[in-house]
Design an enzyme around this catalytic site. Structure first.
Site, PDB file in Angstrom:
ATOM      1  N   LYS A 183       0.844  -1.192   0.000  1.00 17.74           N
ATOM      2  CA  LYS A 183       0.000   0.000   0.000  1.00 17.74           C
ATOM      3  C   LYS A 183       0.878   1.241   0.000  1.00 17.74           C
ATOM      4  CE  LYS A 183      -1.575   2.870   2.722  1.00 17.74           C
ATOM      5  NZ  LYS A 183      -1.460   4.090   1.891  1.00 17.74           N
ATOM      6  N   GLU A 258      10.320   1.129  10.115  1.00 17.43           N
ATOM      7  CA  GLU A 258      11.349   2.145   9.845  1.00 17.43           C
ATOM      8  C   GLU A 258      10.681   3.485  10.071  1.00 17.43           C
ATOM      9  OE1 GLU A 258      14.292   1.315   9.355  1.00 17.43           O
ATOM     10  OE2 GLU A 258      14.256  -0.666   8.443  1.00 17.43           O
ATOM     11  N   CYS A 292      14.191  10.803   6.182  1.00 18.82           N
ATOM     12  CA  CYS A 292      14.164  10.387   7.596  1.00 18.82           C
ATOM     13  C   CYS A 292      15.547  10.482   8.230  1.00 18.82           C
ATOM     14  CB  CYS A 292      13.598   8.993   7.724  1.00 18.82           C
ATOM     15  SG  CYS A 292      14.358   7.841   6.595  1.00 18.82           S
ATOM     16  N   GLU A 389      10.689  15.718  14.842  1.00 17.18           N
ATOM     17  CA  GLU A 389      11.033  15.588  13.431  1.00 17.18           C
ATOM     18  C   GLU A 389      10.226  16.587  12.615  1.00 17.18           C
ATOM     19  OE1 GLU A 389       9.886  11.983  11.242  1.00 17.18           O
ATOM     20  OE2 GLU A 389      11.938  11.996  10.504  1.00 17.18           O
TER      21      GLU A 389
HETATM   22  P1  NAP Z   1       2.793   8.270   7.793  1.00 12.67           P
HETATM   23  O1  NAP Z   1       1.713   9.238   7.967  1.00 12.67           O
HETATM   24  O2  NAP Z   1       3.256   7.505   8.964  1.00 12.67           O
HETATM   25  O3  NAP Z   1       2.325   7.292   6.618  1.00 12.67           O
HETATM   26  C1  NAP Z   1       3.107   6.253   6.134  1.00 12.67           C
HETATM   27  C2  NAP Z   1       2.204   5.235   5.477  1.00 12.67           C
HETATM   28  O4  NAP Z   1       1.357   4.644   6.440  1.00 12.67           O
HETATM   29  C3  NAP Z   1       1.289   5.821   4.415  1.00 12.67           C
HETATM   30  O5  NAP Z   1       1.142   4.881   3.368  1.00 12.67           O
HETATM   31  C4  NAP Z   1      -0.005   5.998   5.175  1.00 12.67           C
HETATM   32  O6  NAP Z   1      -1.149   6.038   4.341  1.00 12.67           O
HETATM   33  C5  NAP Z   1       0.002   4.754   6.034  1.00 12.67           C
HETATM   34  N1  NAP Z   1      -0.859   4.785   7.216  1.00 12.67           N
HETATM   35  C6  NAP Z   1      -1.317   5.862   7.894  1.00 12.67           C
HETATM   36  N2  NAP Z   1      -2.095   5.463   8.934  1.00 12.67           N
HETATM   37  C7  NAP Z   1      -2.129   4.111   8.915  1.00 12.67           C
HETATM   38  C8  NAP Z   1      -2.758   3.111   9.719  1.00 12.67           C
HETATM   39  N3  NAP Z   1      -3.529   3.421  10.781  1.00 12.67           N
HETATM   40  N4  NAP Z   1      -2.584   1.804   9.409  1.00 12.67           N
HETATM   41  C9  NAP Z   1      -1.820   1.462   8.355  1.00 12.67           C
HETATM   42  N5  NAP Z   1      -1.209   2.356   7.543  1.00 12.67           N
HETATM   43  C10 NAP Z   1      -1.345   3.673   7.833  1.00 12.67           C
HETATM   44  O7  NAP Z   1       4.120   8.909   7.252  1.00 12.67           O
HETATM   45  P2  NAP Z   1       4.287   9.857   6.008  1.00 12.67           P
HETATM   46  O8  NAP Z   1       3.717  11.164   6.404  1.00 12.67           O
HETATM   47  O9  NAP Z   1       3.749   9.232   4.795  1.00 12.67           O
HETATM   48  O10 NAP Z   1       5.890   9.908   5.893  1.00 12.67           O
HETATM   49  C11 NAP Z   1       6.689  10.730   6.648  1.00 12.67           C
HETATM   50  C12 NAP Z   1       7.246  10.020   7.868  1.00 12.67           C
HETATM   51  O11 NAP Z   1       7.887   8.794   7.515  1.00 12.67           O
HETATM   52  C13 NAP Z   1       8.316  10.810   8.567  1.00 12.67           C
HETATM   53  O12 NAP Z   1       8.063  10.836   9.939  1.00 12.67           O
HETATM   54  C14 NAP Z   1       9.630  10.055   8.297  1.00 12.67           C
HETATM   55  O13 NAP Z   1      10.625  10.127   9.233  1.00 12.67           O
HETATM   56  C15 NAP Z   1       9.163   8.685   8.143  1.00 12.67           C
HETATM   57  N6  NAP Z   1      10.088   7.940   7.273  1.00 12.67           N
HETATM   58  C16 NAP Z   1      10.919   7.026   7.831  1.00 12.67           C
HETATM   59  C17 NAP Z   1      11.805   6.332   7.037  1.00 12.67           C
HETATM   60  C18 NAP Z   1      12.720   5.297   7.610  1.00 12.67           C
HETATM   61  O14 NAP Z   1      13.243   4.518   6.860  1.00 12.67           O
HETATM   62  N7  NAP Z   1      12.905   5.230   8.889  1.00 12.67           N
HETATM   63  C19 NAP Z   1      11.827   6.543   5.674  1.00 12.67           C
HETATM   64  C20 NAP Z   1      10.963   7.484   5.137  1.00 12.67           C
HETATM   65  C21 NAP Z   1      10.082   8.171   5.952  1.00 12.67           C
HETATM   66  P3  NAP Z   1      -1.723   7.410   3.667  1.00 12.67           P
HETATM   67  O15 NAP Z   1      -0.761   8.505   4.030  1.00 12.67           O
HETATM   68  O16 NAP Z   1      -1.732   7.095   2.226  1.00 12.67           O
HETATM   69  O17 NAP Z   1      -3.103   7.605   4.204  1.00 12.67           O
END
Ligand code: NAP
Ligand code: MG
Length: 486
Positions: A183, A258, A292, A389
Site C-alpha cells: 500500500k 522504519e 528520515c 522531526e
Molecule cells: P505516515 O503518515 O506515517 O504514513 C506512512 C504510510 O502509512 C502511508 O502509506 C499511510 O497512508 C500509512 N498509514 C497511515 N495510517 C495508517 C494506519 N492506521 N494503518 C496502516 N497504515 C497507515 O508517514 P508519512 O507522512 O507518509 O511519511 C513521513 C514520515 O515517515 C516521517 O516521519 C519520516 O521520518 C518517516 N520515514 C521514515 C523512514 C525510515 O526509513 N525510517 C523513511 C521514510 C520516511 P496514507 O498517508 O496514504 O493515508
C-alpha cells in the site's frame, strides 16, 4: 482536469491477482503535482474489501501457485527481471516520481530509480544464499533447520522515496518466497502503480505482488489487522508505527518498522570548514529535507561554531527553488500543502522559543509548496525544533564543548536513526560511532545507502532492518527438524 503537462499520465488502478481493476466501490482520488498545485491524474482508492481481495490473492499465490513450487533459481531470475525492467524505464519512472513528489529529476533519475532497480538485483542474488544449519545435537540424531518464507506480507510505504521504499518492501519478501500486498502513500502513488505494470510484464504468477493505493486508515489498517497477513513492513512516522504495532499485536504479526529520525550531524573543530559546511547543507536540504535521515541537528565544536553557522546560512540563502523536471533544479517543493504548513508551523515555534533565525524561515513564492532553506542557531536543546522531526528544510545548530557534552547532546533524543561525524581524528570518529545511539553512523560522509547495508533505527526510530541479509531474514522463519537415526 489534468493540465497538458500531465495529459499523458493515465488514471491508475489497483493491481490485484494479476489484474488492473477499479476500487470495488468505484472510489478514486486525485494526486497532485506539488510544484504546480495541479491535479496529475486519478488513482483508484482501495477499500477494506479490496485489501481483503488482495490478501486472498496473495494467500492463494503463496500456497497454490507455481511461486511456491518453482526452484529458487527461477524466482531469482524473475526478481532480477524486475530490476532490469525498472532500469529500462528509468527516465519515465523518474519523471513520474518528480511530478508526483516534487523531487528534482537529477535525484530521481540518478538515485531513486537506479537504487530501486539495484534492490531487486541485489535480492535476486541473495535468493540462493538462504541456507539452514545442521546442528550436532546427538550422534543418534540428524538435526537441521529449514528456512521458510513467513507467508503473505504487507508493505506500507511513505511519500518521500516512493519507488525506492516499494522496492525495499517487495524485493526481499519475494526473495524469501513470500507474496506481497503493497500500500503506497496516497500523496505519491504513481510510481508504485507503474511498477505494478512493469512487474506484471515480468510474468510473475497472479497474486504474488498486489499493489493497492488507498488510505492508510482504511486499506492500510485492514492489511495490518488481517489474520492472513503474516508480516507487516512499514516505513513512515513513529506515531503511525506505534499504531501499527498495536494493531498487529492482535494477530501477533511480525513487524518491521522504519520510523522517524532527528539525526545529529557532528562537526569537530579540526574539520575543513568549507567542506563540512557544503556537506551539512546537503545533509539537511537533500530531497527538500523530506528524508528520515536528514542531518537536522547540527552539533558543532565551539571553536568553529560561529563560522560554520554563518557560512551555512550564506549557502542556504543562495539556494533557489525550481521545477523538479528541470535537470538544473536542486530544490523542489515540499510534497503537499499539509507538509508545507506543518514545516512552517515548526518554524514559527522555533522563533517563539527564542532560536536565532539565520536563513529562510518562510514560504518561497505563492505557487507550489516551496519552503526556503532554513537555518536556526543557538537553539535550546529542549526546544521543539531540536526534539521533533520536522521533515523539511530546517536545520537547528548548537555548539558543544567536549566529547562528553557532545554525546549527551547527540543522544538526547527519542530517535536513533542515523548520525554523522566530521573529524580528521580517527579516535574521535570511532569513539563517536561507538557511543552514538543510532542505526547508522557516517564518518566524514553523509547520506550513503546501499542495498547490501542494513538500515534501520535504534530507540523510537524503529524495529528491524531494511536492506542487506538482515531484511531478508525478517521474511523467513526457521523450522527445526529432528531425525532419529537407526
Ligand atoms: P505516515 O503518515 O506515517 O504514513 C506512512 C504510510 O502509512 C502511508 O502509506 C499511510 O497512508 C500509512 N498509514 C497511515 N495510517 C495508517 C494506519 N492506521 N494503518 C496502516 N497504515 C497507515 O508517514 P508519512 O507522512 O507518509 O511519511 C513521513 C514520515 O515517515 C516521517 O516521519 C519520516 O521520518 C518517516 N520515514 C521514515 C523512514 C525510515 O526509513 N525510517 C523513511 C521514510 C520516511 P496514507 O498517508 O496514504 O493515508
Ligand atoms: Mg503527489
Amino acid at each position: 482536469m489534468p493540465s497538458p503537462q500531465h495529459a499523458k499520465i493515465k488514471p491508475a488502478k489497483l493491481y490485484i491477482n494479476g489484474e488492473f481493476v477499479d476500487a470495488s466501490d468505484g472510489a478514486a482520488f486525485e494526486t497532485v503535482n506539488p510544484a504546480t498545485e495541479e491535479p496529475i491524474t486519478t488513482v483508484a482508492r482501495a477499500s477494506a474489501k479490496d485489501a481483503d481481495a488482495a490478501v486472498a490473492a496473495a494467500k492463494t499465490a503463496f500456497e497454490k501457485s507455481k511461486w511456491a513450487t518453482w526452484p529458487s533459481a527461477r524466482r531469482a531470475q524473475l526478481i532480477h527481471a524486475i530490476g532490469d525492467k525498472i532500469l529500462a524505464h528509468t527516465m519515465e519512472l523518474a519523471e513520474l516520481e518528480s511530478i508526483d513528489a516534487g523531487k528534482p529529476i537529477r535525484e530521481t533519475s540518478t538515485i531513486d530509480v537506479p537504487m530501486a532497480a539495484d534492490v531487486f538485483h541485489y535480492y535476486a542474488g541473495l535468493v540462493r544464499a538462504v541456507t539452514g544449519d545442521t546442528i550436532p545435537v546427538s550422534p543418534k540424531m540428524l538435526n537441521f533447520t529449514l528456512m521458510e518464507p513467513v507467508g503473505v506480507c504487507a508493505g506500507i510505504t511513505p511519500w518521500n522515496f516512493p519507488i525506492l521504499m516499494a522496492a525495499w518492501k517487495i524485493a526481499p519478501a519475494l526473495a524469501a518466497g513470500c507474496t506481497v500486498v503493497l500500500k503506497p502513500a496516497e500523496a505519491t502513488p504513481l510510481t508504485a502503480c507503474r511498477l505494478a505494470e512493469l512487474i506484471h510484464e515480468c510474468g510473475l504468477p497472479p497474486g504474488v505482488v498486489n499493489i493497492i493505493p488507498g488510505k492508510g486508515s482504511v486499506a492500510g489498517q485492514r492489511l495490518v489487522e488481517h489474520p492472513d497477513v503474516a508480516k507487516v513492513s512499514f516505513t513512515g512516522s513513529t506515531e503511525v508505527g506505534i499504531r501499527i504495532m498495536q494493531d498487529a499485536a492482535k494477530t501477533l504479526k511480525k513487524v518491521t518498522l522504519e520510523l522517524g529520525g532527528k539525526s545529529p550531524n557532528v562537526i569537530f573543530a579540526d574539520s575543513d570548514v568549507d567542506t563540512v559546511v557544503k556537506m551539512a547543507q546537503q545533509a539537511i536540504y537533500y530531497n527538500k529535507g523530506e528524508v528520515c535521515t536528514a542531518g537536522s541537528r547540527l552539533l558543532v565544536e565551539e571553536k568553529i561554531y560561529g563560522e560554520v553557522v554563518e557560512k551555512l546560512g550564506q549557502r542556504a540563502a543562495k539556494m533557489t527553488h525550481g521545477d523538479p523536471l528541470d535537470p538544473e533544479t536542486r530544490l523542489g517543493p515540499q510534497v503537499s500543502k499539509q507538509q508545507m504548513e506543518s514545516i512552517l508551523g515548526f518554524v514559527e515555534s522555533g522563533k517563539k522559543e527564542g532560536a536565532k533565525l539565520v536563513a529562510g524561515g518562510e514560504r518561497a513564492g505563492n505557487k507550489g509548496y516551496f519552503v526556503k532553506p532554513t537555518v536556526f542557531a543557538d537553539v535550546d536543546p529542549k526546544a521543539k525544533i531540536f526534539q521533533e522531526e520536522i521533515f523539511g528544510p530546517v536545520v537547528s545548530a548548537v555548539s558543544f564543548k567536549d566529547f562528553d557534552d557532545l554525546i549527551a547532546k547527540a543522544n538526547n533524543s527519542i530517535y536513533g536513526l542515523a548520525s554523522a561525524v566530521w573529524t580528521k581524528d580517527i579516535n574521535k570518529a570511532l569513539s563517536f560511532a561507538k557511543a552514538v545511539k543510532a542505526g547508522t553512523c557516517w564518518i566524514n560522509t553523509y547520506g550513503l545507502f546501499d542495498s547490501a547495508m542494513p538500515f534501520g533505527g535504534y530507540k523510537m526510530s524503529g524495529i528491524g532492518r531494511d536492506n542487506g541479509m538482515a531484511a531478508l531474514e525478517g521474511y523467513l522463519q526457521s523450522k527445526s527438524v529432528w531425525v532419529a537415526l537407526g
